[in-house]
Design a protein around this motif. Structure first.
Motif, PDB file in Angstrom:
ATOM      1  N   GLY A 247     -61.740 -51.250 -26.795  1.00 43.22           N
ATOM      2  CA  GLY A 247     -61.714 -50.278 -27.066  1.00 43.22           C
ATOM      3  C   GLY A 247     -60.971 -48.642 -27.181  1.00 43.22           C
ATOM      4  N   GLN A 248     -59.119 -49.432 -27.779  1.00 46.61           N
ATOM      5  CA  GLN A 248     -58.477 -48.433 -27.320  1.00 46.61           C
ATOM      6  C   GLN A 248     -58.152 -48.824 -29.219  1.00 46.61           C
ATOM      7  OE1 GLN A 248     -55.001 -50.170 -25.578  1.00 46.61           O
ATOM      8  NE2 GLN A 248     -53.479 -48.522 -26.342  1.00 46.61           N
ATOM      9  N   TYR A 249     -58.160 -50.051 -29.823  1.00 48.48           N
ATOM     10  CA  TYR A 249     -57.834 -49.818 -31.462  1.00 48.48           C
ATOM     11  C   TYR A 249     -58.761 -49.105 -32.095  1.00 48.48           C
ATOM     12  CZ  TYR A 249     -53.705 -53.026 -29.300  1.00 48.48           C
ATOM     13  OH  TYR A 249     -53.291 -52.701 -28.157  1.00 48.48           O
ATOM     14  N   GLN A 250     -58.303 -48.407 -33.202  1.00 51.24           N
ATOM     15  CA  GLN A 250     -59.638 -47.480 -33.722  1.00 51.24           C
ATOM     16  C   GLN A 250     -58.916 -47.952 -35.399  1.00 51.24           C
ATOM     17  OE1 GLN A 250     -59.817 -43.596 -33.427  1.00 51.24           O
ATOM     18  NE2 GLN A 250     -60.421 -44.203 -31.406  1.00 51.24           N
ATOM     19  N   ALA A 251     -58.427 -48.262 -36.038  1.00 50.19           N
ATOM     20  CA  ALA A 251     -57.228 -48.463 -37.119  1.00 50.19           C
ATOM     21  C   ALA A 251     -56.656 -49.760 -37.396  1.00 50.19           C
ATOM     22  CB  ALA A 251     -56.638 -47.567 -37.850  1.00 50.19           C
ATOM     23  N   ILE A 252     -57.028 -51.301 -37.378  1.00 45.49           N
ATOM     24  CA  ILE A 252     -56.488 -52.387 -37.381  1.00 45.49           C
ATOM     25  C   ILE A 252     -55.530 -52.424 -39.181  1.00 45.49           C
ATOM     26  CG2 ILE A 252     -56.337 -54.822 -36.549  1.00 45.49           C
ATOM     27  CD1 ILE A 252     -58.551 -53.511 -35.408  1.00 45.49           C
ATOM     28  N   LEU A 253     -54.545 -53.208 -38.741  1.00 48.55           N
ATOM     29  CA  LEU A 253     -53.787 -53.658 -40.593  1.00 48.55           C
ATOM     30  C   LEU A 253     -53.898 -54.948 -40.292  1.00 48.55           C
ATOM     31  CD1 LEU A 253     -52.400 -52.949 -43.147  1.00 48.55           C
ATOM     32  CD2 LEU A 253     -50.110 -52.060 -41.152  1.00 48.55           C
ATOM     33  N   VAL A 254     -53.994 -55.305 -40.908  1.00 50.81           N
ATOM     34  CA  VAL A 254     -53.381 -57.233 -40.710  1.00 50.81           C
ATOM     35  C   VAL A 254     -52.861 -58.006 -42.217  1.00 50.81           C
ATOM     36  CG1 VAL A 254     -55.572 -58.055 -41.589  1.00 50.81           C
ATOM     37  CG2 VAL A 254     -54.429 -59.991 -40.375  1.00 50.81           C
ATOM     38  N   ALA A 255     -51.387 -58.041 -41.715  1.00 48.06           N
ATOM     39  CA  ALA A 255     -50.962 -58.836 -43.215  1.00 48.06           C
ATOM     40  C   ALA A 255     -51.344 -60.281 -43.678  1.00 48.06           C
ATOM     41  CB  ALA A 255     -48.986 -58.529 -42.656  1.00 48.06           C
ATOM     42  N   VAL A 256     -51.552 -60.353 -44.715  1.00 47.28           N
ATOM     43  CA  VAL A 256     -51.575 -61.668 -45.201  1.00 47.28           C
ATOM     44  C   VAL A 256     -50.535 -62.100 -46.410  1.00 47.28           C
ATOM     45  CG1 VAL A 256     -53.839 -61.395 -44.434  1.00 47.28           C
ATOM     46  CG2 VAL A 256     -53.395 -60.543 -46.525  1.00 47.28           C
ATOM     47  N   ASP A 257     -50.790 -63.232 -46.494  1.00 47.33           N
ATOM     48  CA  ASP A 257     -49.579 -63.970 -47.884  1.00 47.33           C
ATOM     49  C   ASP A 257     -50.381 -64.814 -48.043  1.00 47.33           C
ATOM     50  OD1 ASP A 257     -48.684 -65.496 -45.301  1.00 47.33           O
ATOM     51  OD2 ASP A 257     -46.831 -64.376 -45.964  1.00 47.33           O
ATOM     52  N   GLY A 258     -50.828 -65.070 -47.637  1.00 47.07           N
ATOM     53  CA  GLY A 258     -52.063 -66.527 -47.936  1.00 47.07           C
ATOM     54  C   GLY A 258     -51.032 -68.386 -47.105  1.00 47.07           C
TER      55      GLY A 258
ATOM     56  N   ILE B 267     -51.002 -53.097 -35.057  1.00 41.47           N
ATOM     57  CA  ILE B 267     -51.016 -53.923 -36.983  1.00 41.47           C
ATOM     58  C   ILE B 267     -51.048 -55.627 -36.129  1.00 41.47           C
ATOM     59  CG2 ILE B 267     -49.035 -54.841 -38.275  1.00 41.47           C
ATOM     60  CD1 ILE B 267     -47.702 -51.975 -38.241  1.00 41.47           C
ATOM     61  N   VAL B 268     -51.333 -56.604 -37.215  1.00 42.63           N
ATOM     62  CA  VAL B 268     -51.335 -58.087 -36.802  1.00 42.63           C
ATOM     63  C   VAL B 268     -51.008 -58.663 -37.666  1.00 42.63           C
ATOM     64  CG1 VAL B 268     -53.012 -59.250 -35.700  1.00 42.63           C
ATOM     65  CG2 VAL B 268     -53.815 -57.244 -36.003  1.00 42.63           C
ATOM     66  N   MET B 269     -50.123 -59.069 -37.021  1.00 44.36           N
ATOM     67  CA  MET B 269     -49.481 -60.677 -38.246  1.00 44.36           C
ATOM     68  C   MET B 269     -48.730 -62.236 -37.777  1.00 44.36           C
ATOM     69  SD  MET B 269     -46.062 -57.963 -38.569  1.00 44.36           S
ATOM     70  CE  MET B 269     -45.487 -59.008 -40.166  1.00 44.36           C
ATOM     71  N   GLY B 270     -48.251 -62.375 -38.607  1.00 45.64           N
ATOM     72  CA  GLY B 270     -48.107 -63.586 -38.161  1.00 45.64           C
ATOM     73  C   GLY B 270     -46.507 -63.568 -38.013  1.00 45.64           C
ATOM     74  N   PRO B 271     -46.359 -64.934 -37.160  1.00 48.88           N
ATOM     75  CA  PRO B 271     -44.877 -64.397 -36.634  1.00 48.88           C
ATOM     76  C   PRO B 271     -43.566 -65.113 -37.649  1.00 48.88           C
ATOM     77  CG  PRO B 271     -44.966 -67.172 -36.070  1.00 48.88           C
ATOM     78  CD  PRO B 271     -47.002 -66.137 -36.621  1.00 48.88           C
ATOM     79  N   THR B 272     -44.501 -66.592 -39.137  1.00 53.66           N
ATOM     80  CA  THR B 272     -44.256 -66.192 -40.411  1.00 53.66           C
ATOM     81  C   THR B 272     -44.612 -65.758 -41.785  1.00 53.66           C
ATOM     82  OG1 THR B 272     -43.861 -68.350 -39.554  1.00 53.66           O
ATOM     83  CG2 THR B 272     -41.529 -67.848 -39.239  1.00 53.66           C
ATOM     84  N   GLY B 273     -44.293 -66.009 -42.219  1.00 51.69           N
ATOM     85  CA  GLY B 273     -44.577 -66.117 -43.920  1.00 51.69           C
ATOM     86  C   GLY B 273     -44.577 -67.507 -44.466  1.00 51.69           C
ATOM     87  N   LYS B 274     -44.562 -66.680 -46.196  1.00 53.84           N
ATOM     88  CA  LYS B 274     -44.783 -66.900 -46.665  1.00 53.84           C
ATOM     89  C   LYS B 274     -43.111 -67.693 -47.248  1.00 53.84           C
ATOM     90  CE  LYS B 274     -47.368 -67.379 -50.771  1.00 53.84           C
ATOM     91  NZ  LYS B 274     -47.737 -67.372 -52.102  1.00 53.84           N
ATOM     92  N   GLY B 275     -42.880 -66.284 -47.327  1.00 55.21           N
ATOM     93  CA  GLY B 275     -41.173 -66.552 -47.230  1.00 55.21           C
ATOM     94  C   GLY B 275     -40.164 -66.525 -46.339  1.00 55.21           C
TER      95      GLY B 275
ATOM     96  N   CYS C 113     -46.619 -48.271 -33.740  1.00 55.25           N
ATOM     97  CA  CYS C 113     -47.630 -48.734 -33.577  1.00 55.25           C
ATOM     98  C   CYS C 113     -47.043 -49.746 -32.866  1.00 55.25           C
ATOM     99  CB  CYS C 113     -49.177 -48.529 -34.143  1.00 55.25           C
ATOM    100  SG  CYS C 113     -48.624 -49.642 -35.806  1.00 55.25           S
ATOM    101  N   SER C 114     -48.632 -50.265 -31.976  1.00 57.12           N
ATOM    102  CA  SER C 114     -48.265 -51.481 -30.898  1.00 57.12           C
ATOM    103  C   SER C 114     -48.591 -52.777 -32.276  1.00 57.12           C
ATOM    104  CB  SER C 114     -49.596 -51.970 -30.647  1.00 57.12           C
ATOM    105  OG  SER C 114     -49.594 -51.112 -29.199  1.00 57.12           O
ATOM    106  N   VAL C 115     -47.974 -54.156 -32.379  1.00 59.07           N
ATOM    107  CA  VAL C 115     -47.594 -54.784 -33.576  1.00 59.07           C
ATOM    108  C   VAL C 115     -47.845 -56.642 -32.208  1.00 59.07           C
ATOM    109  CG1 VAL C 115     -46.443 -56.405 -35.358  1.00 59.07           C
ATOM    110  CG2 VAL C 115     -45.818 -53.846 -34.895  1.00 59.07           C
ATOM    111  N   LEU C 116     -49.002 -57.334 -32.527  1.00 52.25           N
ATOM    112  CA  LEU C 116     -49.466 -58.027 -31.709  1.00 52.25           C
ATOM    113  C   LEU C 116     -48.675 -59.033 -33.733  1.00 52.25           C
ATOM    114  CD1 LEU C 116     -51.361 -59.911 -30.101  1.00 52.25           C
ATOM    115  CD2 LEU C 116     -53.530 -59.249 -31.076  1.00 52.25           C
ATOM    116  N   VAL C 117     -48.477 -59.616 -32.676  1.00 51.21           N
ATOM    117  CA  VAL C 117     -47.696 -61.729 -33.416  1.00 51.21           C
ATOM    118  C   VAL C 117     -48.613 -61.971 -32.833  1.00 51.21           C
ATOM    119  CG1 VAL C 117     -45.229 -62.965 -33.821  1.00 51.21           C
ATOM    120  CG2 VAL C 117     -45.472 -60.088 -33.140  1.00 51.21           C
TER     121      VAL C 117
END
Length: 144
Positions: free
Chosen positions: A3-14, A110-118, A138-142
């Motif tokens: 109930g706390q989050y209203q707008a989530i941004l997720v980073a994707v890179d394949g 913001i939701v993202m992985g610990p590493t990506g393609k780079g 804002c908060s970041v969830l790894v």
């Protein structure tokens, strides 16, 4: 935290890590009835130096990213996320995720992985995830 989050941004890179983050972001968006913005930032530094190779690689990369993004939007909508948008940009993933996107639209997670393609670039220019964690307002969830 439900109930706390209203707008989530997720980073994707394949990458596999980004896919895990995407699935977690869907679950959080559903649990919170939140909007979900899926961002794929094409890293300019990975595209090459010559003008010809840059434009050719950029064109190919954009086409691939646009197809993948349509799949991501479809997957999120199939999972019943009601408000799904996407962002495809060219530039610094660090800057876009930590500051540019959150300055231009509401983002409270913001939701993202610990590493990506780079992962190779990580050793040279520093971790995108580390930068976002340390610079986002804002908060970041790894997601591992």
């Amino acid at each position: 935290m439900v109930g706390q989050y209203q707008a989530i941004l997720v980073a994707v890179d394949g990458s596999k890590q980004a896919e895990k983050a995407f699935q977690e972001a869907i679950a959080i968006a559903l649990a919170n009835s939140a909007s979900l913005t899926i961002a794929w930032i094409i890293n300019e530094e990975d595209l090459g130096n010559s003008a010809f190779s840059y434009s050719k690689i950029l064109s190919e990369e954009k086409e691939m990213v646009e197809k993948e993004m349509l799949k991501k939007i479809h997957d999120a909508q199939q999972a019943q996320v009601k408000d799904v948008t996407s962002i495809i940009e060219i530039g610094s993933p660090k800057e876009y995720l930590a500051t540019i996107i959150p300055e231009n639209q509401p983002v409270d997670l913001i939701v993202m992985g610990p590493t990506g393609k780079g992962a190779i670039q990580q050793a040279i220019v520093g971790s995108t995830t580390s930068y976002v964690v340390n610079n986002a307002t804002c908060s970041v969830l790894v997601v591992k």
